[in-house]
Design a protein around this motif. Structure first.
Motif, PDB file in Angstrom:
ATOM      1  N   PHE A  14       4.790  -4.266  -6.494  1.00  0.00           N
ATOM      2  CA  PHE A  14       5.229  -4.878  -5.243  1.00  0.00           C
ATOM      3  C   PHE A  14       4.378  -4.343  -4.089  1.00  0.00           C
ATOM      4  N   TYR A  15       4.179  -3.028  -4.068  1.00  0.00           N
ATOM      5  CA  TYR A  15       3.342  -2.404  -3.040  1.00  0.00           C
ATOM      6  C   TYR A  15       1.905  -2.928  -3.092  1.00  0.00           C
ATOM      7  N   LEU A  16       1.347  -3.075  -4.290  1.00  0.00           N
ATOM      8  CA  LEU A  16      -0.019  -3.572  -4.402  1.00  0.00           C
ATOM      9  C   LEU A  16      -0.155  -4.991  -3.847  1.00  0.00           C
ATOM     10  N   MET A  17       0.844  -5.824  -4.067  1.00  0.00           N
ATOM     11  CA  MET A  17       0.810  -7.180  -3.502  1.00  0.00           C
ATOM     12  C   MET A  17       0.843  -7.111  -1.975  1.00  0.00           C
ATOM     13  N   LYS A  21      -2.324  -8.145   0.509  1.00  0.00           N
ATOM     14  CA  LYS A  21      -2.106  -9.125   1.571  1.00  0.00           C
ATOM     15  C   LYS A  21      -2.550  -8.562   2.924  1.00  0.00           C
ATOM     16  N   GLN A  22      -2.203  -7.312   3.202  1.00  0.00           N
ATOM     17  CA  GLN A  22      -2.610  -6.684   4.463  1.00  0.00           C
ATOM     18  C   GLN A  22      -4.133  -6.579   4.552  1.00  0.00           C
ATOM     19  N   GLU A  28     -10.617  -6.701   4.730  1.00  0.00           N
ATOM     20  CA  GLU A  28     -11.072  -5.422   4.180  1.00  0.00           C
ATOM     21  C   GLU A  28     -11.276  -5.543   2.675  1.00  0.00           C
ATOM     22  N   TRP A  29     -11.760  -4.453   2.082  1.00  0.00           N
ATOM     23  CA  TRP A  29     -11.938  -4.382   0.626  1.00  0.00           C
ATOM     24  C   TRP A  29     -10.591  -4.576  -0.029  1.00  0.00           C
ATOM     25  N   ARG A  30     -10.519  -5.475  -1.021  1.00  0.00           N
ATOM     26  CA  ARG A  30      -9.254  -5.907  -1.598  1.00  0.00           C
ATOM     27  C   ARG A  30      -8.963  -5.275  -2.953  1.00  0.00           C
ATOM     28  N   VAL A  31      -7.711  -5.389  -3.352  1.00  0.00           N
ATOM     29  CA  VAL A  31      -7.289  -5.030  -4.707  1.00  0.00           C
ATOM     30  C   VAL A  31      -7.754  -6.163  -5.613  1.00  0.00           C
ATOM     31  N   SER A  32      -8.419  -5.864  -6.699  1.00  0.00           N
ATOM     32  CA  SER A  32      -8.935  -6.921  -7.561  1.00  0.00           C
ATOM     33  C   SER A  32      -7.801  -7.650  -8.280  1.00  0.00           C
TER      34      SER A  32
END
Length: 83
Positions: A14-17, A21-22, A28-32
């Motif tokens: 949930f935090y990673l989503m 999004k932020q 910025e560099w994103r979560v893949s």
């Protein structure tokens, strides 16, 4: 112990989503996407699925729209067999 793991991994998903999004908003560099799916596949699918719709993130991408519910119900099936 397994319920503590499931809780923690879903909070993390949930935090990673939320985090992705932020980062997307700030360019910025994103979560893949593979990292998001990996966390979902190791038990965090319910948190990722909830995060998708809570933050309106990845809801237009068909792999997420189909994949997250599939992984969520697969998690339930696996937990059901392990009881």
């Amino acid at each position: 112990m397994k319920w503590a793991y499931i809780f923690v991994i879903n909070v993390w998903a949930f935090y990673l989503m939320w985090s992705d999004k932020q980062k997307a908003k700030k360019r910025e560099w994103r979560v893949s996407e593979s990292a998001l799916f990996f966390v979902a596949a190791i038990g965090g699918a319910w948190g990722a699925w909830l995060g998708m719709y809570a933050f309106r993130h990845k809801t237009q991408k068909m792999p997420f729209v189909i994949g997250m519910p599939f992984l969520a119900f697969l998690t339930v099936a696996i937990l059901w067999t392990m009881r």
